[in-house]
Design an enzyme around this catalytic site. Structure first.
Site, PDB file in Angstrom:
ATOM      1  N   SER A   1       0.672  -1.173  -0.166  1.00 34.78           N
ATOM      2  CA  SER A   1       0.016  -0.071   0.039  1.00 34.78           C
ATOM      3  C   SER A   1       0.938   1.294   0.034  1.00 34.78           C
ATOM      4  CB  SER A   1      -1.014  -0.060   1.239  1.00 34.78           C
ATOM      5  OG  SER A   1      -0.404   0.497   2.309  1.00 34.78           O
ATOM      6  N   ASN A   2       2.129   1.327   0.633  1.00 34.15           N
ATOM      7  CA  ASN A   2       2.839   2.475   0.668  1.00 34.15           C
ATOM      8  C   ASN A   2       3.497   2.451  -0.613  1.00 34.15           C
ATOM      9  OD1 ASN A   2       3.445   3.948   3.212  1.00 34.15           O
ATOM     10  ND2 ASN A   2       3.281   2.002   3.895  1.00 34.15           N
TER      11      ASN A   2
ATOM     12  N   ARG B   1      23.187 -12.761   3.266  1.00 37.28           N
ATOM     13  CA  ARG B   1      22.639 -11.245   3.172  1.00 37.28           C
ATOM     14  C   ARG B   1      23.362 -10.407   1.973  1.00 37.28           C
ATOM     15  NH1 ARG B   1      19.437  -9.052   6.146  1.00 37.28           N
ATOM     16  NH2 ARG B   1      20.095 -10.394   8.306  1.00 37.28           N
TER      17      ARG B   1
ATOM     18  N   ARG C   1      13.629  -6.681   5.577  1.00 36.24           N
ATOM     19  CA  ARG C   1      15.074  -7.074   5.663  1.00 36.24           C
ATOM     20  C   ARG C   1      15.902  -6.244   6.102  1.00 36.24           C
ATOM     21  NH1 ARG C   1      16.688 -11.530   3.332  1.00 36.24           N
ATOM     22  NH2 ARG C   1      18.737 -10.536   2.689  1.00 36.24           N
TER      23      ARG C   1
ATOM     24  N   HIS D   1       8.301   3.597   8.824  1.00 38.51           N
ATOM     25  CA  HIS D   1       8.184   2.374   9.867  1.00 38.51           C
ATOM     26  C   HIS D   1       6.958   3.013  10.735  1.00 38.51           C
ATOM     27  CE1 HIS D   1       9.257  -0.401  12.602  1.00 38.51           C
ATOM     28  NE2 HIS D   1       8.856   0.561  13.938  1.00 38.51           N
TER      29      HIS D   1
ATOM     30  N   ASP E   1      20.353   2.986   7.531  1.00 39.71           N
ATOM     31  CA  ASP E   1      21.792   2.535   7.384  1.00 39.71           C
ATOM     32  C   ASP E   1      21.531   1.245   7.888  1.00 39.71           C
ATOM     33  OD1 ASP E   1      20.870   2.124  10.156  1.00 39.71           O
ATOM     34  OD2 ASP E   1      22.275   4.169  10.772  1.00 39.71           O
ATOM     35  N   GLU E   2      22.750   0.372   8.351  1.00 35.77           N
ATOM     36  CA  GLU E   2      22.633  -0.954   8.397  1.00 35.77           C
ATOM     37  C   GLU E   2      22.178  -1.383   9.387  1.00 35.77           C
ATOM     38  OE1 GLU E   2      25.529   1.213   8.908  1.00 35.77           O
ATOM     39  OE2 GLU E   2      26.225   0.403   6.799  1.00 35.77           O
TER      40      GLU E   2
ATOM     41  N   ASP F   1      15.758   0.015  11.707  1.00 35.57           N
ATOM     42  CA  ASP F   1      14.816   0.911  11.881  1.00 35.57           C
ATOM     43  C   ASP F   1      15.744   2.145  12.434  1.00 35.57           C
ATOM     44  OD1 ASP F   1      12.791  -0.235  10.874  1.00 35.57           O
ATOM     45  OD2 ASP F   1      12.334  -1.330  12.670  1.00 35.57           O
TER      46      ASP F   1
HETATM   47  C1  GAR Z   1       3.841  -0.737   6.758  1.00 33.63           C
HETATM   48  O1  GAR Z   1       2.883  -0.507   7.912  1.00 33.63           O
HETATM   49  C2  GAR Z   1       5.152  -0.119   7.076  1.00 33.63           C
HETATM   50  O2  GAR Z   1       5.313   1.018   7.667  1.00 33.63           O
HETATM   51  C3  GAR Z   1       5.680  -1.574   7.692  1.00 33.63           C
HETATM   52  O3  GAR Z   1       5.073  -2.717   6.893  1.00 33.63           O
HETATM   53  C4  GAR Z   1       3.830  -2.152   6.626  1.00 33.63           C
HETATM   54  C5  GAR Z   1       3.979  -2.350   5.092  1.00 33.63           C
HETATM   55  O4  GAR Z   1       2.593  -1.983   4.534  1.00 33.63           O
HETATM   56  N1  GAR Z   1       6.991  -1.485   7.622  1.00 33.63           N
HETATM   57  C6  GAR Z   1       7.828  -1.896   8.591  1.00 33.63           C
HETATM   58  O5  GAR Z   1       7.521  -2.371   9.889  1.00 33.63           O
HETATM   59  C7  GAR Z   1       9.409  -1.878   8.487  1.00 33.63           C
HETATM   60  N2  GAR Z   1      10.199  -1.955   9.672  1.00 33.63           N
HETATM   61  P1  GAR Z   1       2.424  -2.108   2.930  1.00 33.63           P
HETATM   62  O6  GAR Z   1       2.995  -3.146   2.302  1.00 33.63           O
HETATM   63  O7  GAR Z   1       0.909  -2.060   2.825  1.00 33.63           O
HETATM   64  O8  GAR Z   1       3.230  -0.809   2.537  1.00 33.63           O
END
Ligand code: GAR
Length: 203
Positions: A14-15, A66, A92, A110, A142-143, A146
């Site tokens: 969705s993002n 990785r 990842r 995030h 970065d590596e 979050d």
């Molecule tokens: C979102 O809420 C994003 O912020 C989160 O995963 C979801 C993906 O939704 N990301 C994390 O947790 C990264 N650490 P989406 O596939 O619908 O964009």
């Protein structure tokens, strides 16, 4: 000149769609999404990209070390001459090799007000902790998990009757809004990074 974006995802997408909508509507000016990459077969985000006629590739990460995996992803992004990499639900950690290939050119969204609640199920973590505000963060990558300098955040009040689903949905609305805003800001180069602080500049 049109700026070329690469989007990395592992799931729903969705993002990614919010970014694609913003590009189409001109809210992210002079940009295109050149390629979408998933590390997971069957990620719905890949189908969503194909439905929009955006190049979409799955590079399965399972069983690969990785950096070996990241080398394949970086090569694909470079093939598409990507200038800015957007992680959109990409589950990842990036290797130092990947981070060095795109210095200050990788963003992540995030679903928490970092540095609170990094990792998985951040919305559930916020509820269980009893936080009164939750939210979302766009940051440089970065590596570390979050981490990286914060570009934008949006706060969402936690309601007494919130469930993980209702809170996640309200946060997601804000994610879609601030991710486009952050990408626009970074593409315009109107920021500077001092230590961990990202501040806006005029040029
Ligand atoms: C979102 O809420 C994003 O912020 C989160 O995963 C979801 C993906 O939704 N990301 C994390 O947790 C990264 N650490 P989406 O596939 O619908 O964009």
């Amino acid at each position: 000149m049109t700026k070329r974006l690469g989007v990395l995802l592992s799931g729903r997408g969705s993002n990614f769609e919010a970014l694609a909508d913003s590009v189409d509507a001109g809210r992210i000016p002079d940009a295109e999404i050149s390629v979408v990459v998933s590390n997971r077969e069957g990620a719905p985000g890949i189908e969503r990209a194909r439905a929009r006629n955006i190049a979409a590739r799955v590079i399965p990460s399972k069983g690969l070390e990785r950096e070996a995996f990241d080398r394949q992803v970086v090569a694909l992004l470079q093939e598409h001459r990507v200038e800015l990499v957007c992680l959109a639900g990409y589950m990842r950690l990036l290797s130092p090799y990947f981070v060095a290939a795109f210095p200050n050119r990788i963003l992540n969204i995030h679903p928490s007000l970092l540095p609170a609640f990094p990792g998985l199920e951040s919305q559930k973590q916020a509820l269980e902790y009893g936080a009164k505000f939750a939210g979302c963060t766009v940051h440089f990558v970065d590596e570390n998990l979050d981490a990286g300098p914060i570009i934008l955040q949006a706060a969402v009040p936690v309601r007494d009757d919130d469930t993980e689903a209702s809170l996640s949905q309200r946060i997601l609305r804000e994610e879609h809004r601030i991710y486009s805003e952050a990408v626009t800001l970074v593409l315009a180069g109107k920021f500077k990074i001092t230590g961990r602080r990202v501040t806006r500049t005029e040029t």
